[in-house]
Design a protein around this motif. Structure first.
Motif, PDB file in Angstrom:
ATOM      1  N   SER A  31     -44.700  16.904  32.352  1.00 54.49           N
ATOM      2  CA  SER A  31     -45.334  15.632  32.710  1.00 54.49           C
ATOM      3  C   SER A  31     -45.354  15.487  34.226  1.00 54.49           C
ATOM      4  CB  SER A  31     -44.605  14.464  32.063  1.00 54.49           C
ATOM      5  OG  SER A  31     -43.293  14.404  32.544  1.00 54.49           O
ATOM      6  N   ARG A  32     -46.504  15.138  34.724  1.00 56.67           N
ATOM      7  CA  ARG A  32     -46.695  14.937  36.154  1.00 56.67           C
ATOM      8  C   ARG A  32     -47.111  13.506  36.382  1.00 56.67           C
ATOM      9  NH1 ARG A  32     -50.936  19.508  37.028  1.00 56.67           N
ATOM     10  NH2 ARG A  32     -50.604  19.973  34.875  1.00 56.67           N
ATOM     11  N   PRO A  33     -46.522  12.851  37.366  1.00 61.40           N
ATOM     12  CA  PRO A  33     -46.970  11.486  37.636  1.00 61.40           C
ATOM     13  C   PRO A  33     -48.401  11.510  38.158  1.00 61.40           C
ATOM     14  CG  PRO A  33     -45.429  12.219  39.321  1.00 61.40           C
ATOM     15  CD  PRO A  33     -45.487  13.296  38.267  1.00 61.40           C
ATOM     16  N   ALA A  34     -49.135  10.476  37.818  1.00 58.69           N
ATOM     17  CA  ALA A  34     -50.506  10.363  38.306  1.00 58.69           C
ATOM     18  C   ALA A  34     -50.474  10.236  39.823  1.00 58.69           C
ATOM     19  CB  ALA A  34     -51.181   9.148  37.694  1.00 58.69           C
ATOM     20  N   PRO A  35     -51.380  10.914  40.522  1.00 55.74           N
ATOM     21  CA  PRO A  35     -51.386  10.793  41.984  1.00 55.74           C
ATOM     22  C   PRO A  35     -51.717   9.370  42.395  1.00 55.74           C
ATOM     23  CG  PRO A  35     -53.328  11.961  41.232  1.00 55.74           C
ATOM     24  CD  PRO A  35     -52.460  11.741  40.028  1.00 55.74           C
ATOM     25  N   ARG A  36     -51.041   8.912  43.418  1.00 52.56           N
ATOM     26  CA  ARG A  36     -51.316   7.564  43.914  1.00 52.56           C
ATOM     27  C   ARG A  36     -52.591   7.585  44.730  1.00 52.56           C
ATOM     28  NH1 ARG A  36     -45.710   5.639  46.522  1.00 52.56           N
ATOM     29  NH2 ARG A  36     -44.413   6.556  44.950  1.00 52.56           N
ATOM     30  N   THR A  37     -53.395   6.580  44.540  1.00 52.48           N
ATOM     31  CA  THR A  37     -54.601   6.469  45.354  1.00 52.48           C
ATOM     32  C   THR A  37     -54.449   5.350  46.378  1.00 52.48           C
ATOM     33  OG1 THR A  37     -55.605   5.026  43.715  1.00 52.48           O
ATOM     34  CG2 THR A  37     -56.116   7.370  43.568  1.00 52.48           C
ATOM     35  N   SER A  38     -53.503   4.457  46.137  1.00 55.88           N
ATOM     36  CA  SER A  38     -53.234   3.419  47.120  1.00 55.88           C
ATOM     37  C   SER A  38     -51.830   2.874  46.912  1.00 55.88           C
ATOM     38  CB  SER A  38     -54.265   2.288  47.017  1.00 55.88           C
ATOM     39  OG  SER A  38     -54.151   1.658  45.769  1.00 55.88           O
ATOM     40  N   GLU A  39     -51.316   2.276  47.960  1.00 56.21           N
ATOM     41  CA  GLU A  39     -49.965   1.724  47.906  1.00 56.21           C
ATOM     42  C   GLU A  39     -49.852   0.636  48.970  1.00 56.21           C
ATOM     43  OE1 GLU A  39     -46.245   1.399  46.309  1.00 56.21           O
ATOM     44  OE2 GLU A  39     -47.684   2.930  45.689  1.00 56.21           O
ATOM     45  N   ASN A  40     -49.062  -0.377  48.684  1.00 49.72           N
ATOM     46  CA  ASN A  40     -48.763  -1.425  49.654  1.00 49.72           C
ATOM     47  C   ASN A  40     -47.396  -1.161  50.256  1.00 49.72           C
ATOM     48  OD1 ASN A  40     -51.120  -2.922  49.263  1.00 49.72           O
ATOM     49  ND2 ASN A  40     -50.246  -4.011  47.547  1.00 49.72           N
ATOM     50  N   ASN A 110     -57.236  10.593  59.274  1.00 54.68           N
ATOM     51  CA  ASN A 110     -56.814  11.792  58.540  1.00 54.68           C
ATOM     52  C   ASN A 110     -56.878  11.619  57.019  1.00 54.68           C
ATOM     53  OD1 ASN A 110     -56.327  12.561  61.146  1.00 54.68           O
ATOM     54  ND2 ASN A 110     -54.132  12.717  60.945  1.00 54.68           N
ATOM     55  N   GLY A 111     -57.943  11.023  56.538  1.00 59.68           N
ATOM     56  CA  GLY A 111     -58.136  10.874  55.105  1.00 59.68           C
ATOM     57  C   GLY A 111     -57.446   9.680  54.480  1.00 59.68           C
ATOM     58  N   LEU A 112     -56.839   8.828  55.294  1.00 61.34           N
ATOM     59  CA  LEU A 112     -56.153   7.631  54.798  1.00 61.34           C
ATOM     60  C   LEU A 112     -56.783   6.392  55.415  1.00 61.34           C
ATOM     61  CD1 LEU A 112     -52.481   8.890  55.186  1.00 61.34           C
ATOM     62  CD2 LEU A 112     -53.765   8.675  53.055  1.00 61.34           C
ATOM     63  N   VAL A 113     -56.927   5.347  54.600  1.00 58.54           N
ATOM     64  CA  VAL A 113     -57.456   4.078  55.092  1.00 58.54           C
ATOM     65  C   VAL A 113     -56.293   3.097  55.168  1.00 58.54           C
ATOM     66  CG1 VAL A 113     -59.072   2.187  54.705  1.00 58.54           C
ATOM     67  CG2 VAL A 113     -59.687   4.517  54.014  1.00 58.54           C
ATOM     68  N   ARG A 139     -51.840  -2.020  53.460  1.00 58.30           N
ATOM     69  CA  ARG A 139     -52.298  -1.250  52.286  1.00 58.30           C
ATOM     70  C   ARG A 139     -52.812   0.088  52.779  1.00 58.30           C
ATOM     71  NH1 ARG A 139     -52.647  -2.102  47.167  1.00 58.30           N
ATOM     72  NH2 ARG A 139     -54.150  -1.023  45.897  1.00 58.30           N
ATOM     73  N   VAL A 140     -52.394   1.152  52.095  1.00 58.53           N
ATOM     74  CA  VAL A 140     -52.828   2.499  52.438  1.00 58.53           C
ATOM     75  C   VAL A 140     -53.585   3.063  51.241  1.00 58.53           C
ATOM     76  CG1 VAL A 140     -52.124   4.814  53.160  1.00 58.53           C
ATOM     77  CG2 VAL A 140     -50.806   2.813  53.929  1.00 58.53           C
ATOM     78  N   ASN A 141     -54.853   3.432  51.457  1.00 62.19           N
ATOM     79  CA  ASN A 141     -55.693   4.034  50.420  1.00 62.19           C
ATOM     80  C   ASN A 141     -56.012   5.463  50.823  1.00 62.19           C
ATOM     81  OD1 ASN A 141     -56.150   1.736  48.669  1.00 62.19           O
ATOM     82  ND2 ASN A 141     -57.383   0.903  50.325  1.00 62.19           N
ATOM     83  N   ILE A 142     -56.101   6.330  49.818  1.00 58.71           N
ATOM     84  CA  ILE A 142     -56.490   7.714  50.095  1.00 58.71           C
ATOM     85  C   ILE A 142     -58.016   7.783  50.082  1.00 58.71           C
ATOM     86  CG2 ILE A 142     -56.440  10.095  49.255  1.00 58.71           C
ATOM     87  CD1 ILE A 142     -53.692   9.463  48.047  1.00 58.71           C
TER      88      ILE A 142
END
Length: 146
Positions: A31-40, A110-113, A139-142
């Protein structure tokens, strides 16, 4: 030549094997955790957080030039936040602010918002009070894989 009974038994056995193979659950993958696409994140001045392996973000400095409560000012001033992003491409810095000329509330690096969400306390401190311990929400979004 096979007798009809033996042949029927063979087909029946083969049918059971095929049915069992088809109805068996698929092999379990790790089982692999789902990749995060955003985080606060909530940061204080000088604090560093890890965004991904070998990728960190530091809130380097908070500059609050807003008119202090109880002061007479000719302009409202602004509050800005200087961040340092460190990743495989090296270090890069950027400033986020809501109402400051030359700065924006959101920036892509660098690919992050990076998007400013707010600050606590939201109001400037009183005139002779020490600077508060600001907590900056971000907030950081990929935008693309890092």
């Amino acid at each position: 030549m096979m007798k009809p009974r033996v042949m029927s038994f063979c087909f029946a056995g083969l049918s059971l094997i095929i049915a069992a193979a088809c109805s068996a659950p698929p092999p379990r993958e790790a089982s692999r955790p789902a990749p995060r696409t955003s985080e606060n994140y909530v940061l204080t001045q000088g604090q560093t957080v890890t965004l991904a392996p070998a990728t960190t973000l530091k809130l380097e400095r908070i500059n609050d030039s807003r008119c202090k409560a109880g002061a007479v000012c000719v302009w409202a001033g602004h509050i800005s936040y200087r961040f340092v992003l460190t990743d495989k491409q090296g270090e890069s810095s950027f400033v986020l602010a809501e109402d400051m000329p030359g700065a924006a509330k959101s920036v892509t690096k660098n690919g992050l918002v990076f998007t400013l969400q707010g600050v606590d306390p939201a109001e400037p401190p009183p005139l002779k009070a020490p600077a508060p311990d600001y907590r900056v929400s971000l907030r950081v979004n990929i935008a693309q894989p890092i």
